[in-house]
Design a protein around this motif. Sequence first.
Motif, PDB file in Angstrom:
ATOM      1  N   ASP A  90      12.759   1.280  -8.122  1.00 54.16           N
ATOM      2  CA  ASP A  90      11.406   1.393  -7.577  1.00 54.16           C
ATOM      3  C   ASP A  90      10.456   1.072  -8.726  1.00 54.16           C
ATOM      4  O   ASP A  90      10.889   0.881  -9.870  1.00 54.16           O
ATOM      5  N   ASN A 291       6.424  -0.658  -0.105  1.00 53.39           N
ATOM      6  CA  ASN A 291       6.147   0.782  -0.012  1.00 53.39           C
ATOM      7  C   ASN A 291       4.779   1.015   0.616  1.00 53.39           C
ATOM      8  O   ASN A 291       4.093   1.977   0.316  1.00 53.39           O
ATOM      9  N   LYS A 303       3.785   6.536   4.148  1.00 59.89           N
ATOM     10  CA  LYS A 303       4.430   5.296   3.754  1.00 59.89           C
ATOM     11  C   LYS A 303       5.307   4.763   4.880  1.00 59.89           C
ATOM     12  O   LYS A 303       5.883   5.516   5.653  1.00 59.89           O
ATOM     13  N   PRO A 305       8.251   2.376   4.321  1.00 56.82           N
ATOM     14  CA  PRO A 305       9.111   1.508   3.525  1.00 56.82           C
ATOM     15  C   PRO A 305       9.677   0.402   4.402  1.00 56.82           C
ATOM     16  O   PRO A 305      10.106   0.645   5.532  1.00 56.82           O
ATOM     17  N   LEU A 383      13.324   3.430  -2.439  1.00 56.26           N
ATOM     18  CA  LEU A 383      12.027   4.074  -2.652  1.00 56.26           C
ATOM     19  C   LEU A 383      12.243   5.514  -3.077  1.00 56.26           C
ATOM     20  O   LEU A 383      12.987   6.254  -2.421  1.00 56.26           O
TER      21      LEU A 383
END
Length: 478
Positions: A90, A291, A303, A305, A383
């Motif tokens: 990440d 993200n 979020k 992802p 993430l």
Amino acid sequence: MLRILLPLACLLVAPILGAQRLNVISIVTDDQAAWSVGCYGNRESITPNMDRLAKEGARFENAFTVTPVCSPSRVTFMTGKYGAQLGVTDWIAPNEAKAGVGLTRDVVTWPKVLQQAGYTTALIGKWHLGDKSDAHPKAQGFDHFYGFLGGGTSPMNPTYDFPDGPKEVKGYGADLLTDEAIRWLGENKAKTFALSLHFREPHTAYTPVPEEDSKLFANLDPTVPTFKGADVEQIKTWTREYYAAIHSVDRNLGRLFAWLEKEGLWDKTIIQFTSDHGYNIGHHGIHTKGNGMWVAGGVTGPKRPNMWDTSLRIPLIVRWPGVTKSGMVISQQVLNLDNFSSLLGMTGVTPPAGWKVEGENFAPLLRGDSVTWRSDWFGQYDLHNSGLAYMRMIRTDEWKYVRHFHANLMDELYNVKDDPEETKNLLGGAGRKDKAQKIEKIVGDLDAKMETWMKRVNDPVLNESRKRGWFEPGEVHD
């Protein structure tokens, strides 16, 4: 000048002798989607210098990053390996950088290889691959560094990292970095050079930028995605500011190109332009990248992802003097994973035998050679900053399958040939039972390829995963 030696004798690279080598300038923007560039079909953004590269060189119409956020994408770009293979999954948060997350001294980057082959090298701009001594640009193949080690800084009066500590520098970031690039090039124009110019634009915050950039879009009514609950005016404002930040880069590319022409270096320099990943401004109902956050009703939500093409597709344009034909368009799916092998291929530097990369050399495509190319490719993103997700992806010309590890009923399957906008997840919603068997077969084939790949790259997620069961036989989950 003291140079950092690559680890292991097998990685030593002999300098190229004989014909004059071409210089290299690798330009990377931050958060710039392919859809934002004129030569990729945008009629509202203003990018004449990016477009010039495409007119005089080659434009890749299907270029992708394998991870849709900054640090792991940049690891891949520099090393030819997936971020997860080198412990970067990440974007590197400040506390992680302090703890030593980032590149290590034994990693081989393409600047290290070019440096040992006799190139004079510089990184000007963003790094974001660690700030410990082993991860520092000067330990990773760059003779000169000017810019910032972390993930971002202000677009105006930015703070840059110097040997005696961080300092604020007066001016606009894109202008300052280009000033330094031209200054460094002036000092090294008699040498064979490789310059990495990494702009922070058009990363948020998009503004402020010079008025000469912002005024061009002040009255623009931009075309933007719409969806239920969209705050259209907010999305339009973001889009105008995004285009202004992109123009700030493009205007400075014009300055750089004019200087190269004046110095007689334009036709002695390979120029590559790309970005670290794609971007969304309302696309799929989110803002930013892999993200990204849901945006609806003027509220920024949690979020989301993702590995949608809008987050993965990048601009990639290469002008290779004497090789690329003007206006070439290359349709094969190429990846930032290919950058390591391809830049060495273009410069004629032999890749080190002791460093196994995952990408391919796309230099033959630029030459116009007929070559066998990949039919599928893989992506990954874990993430862990402000959320949690473990995604693996396989994409072919027809299908995209995204597997969400350690989560139930979240896997995704898109027919990207018939549904390029990825609007219908074939693993969710009101699926017809008579189609379930066909879908199960498609997923089974893609899943088998994905697991084979994960085993090959020693993916840590595979070792921790449990058996996926996305639907009972004969049913599509709701």
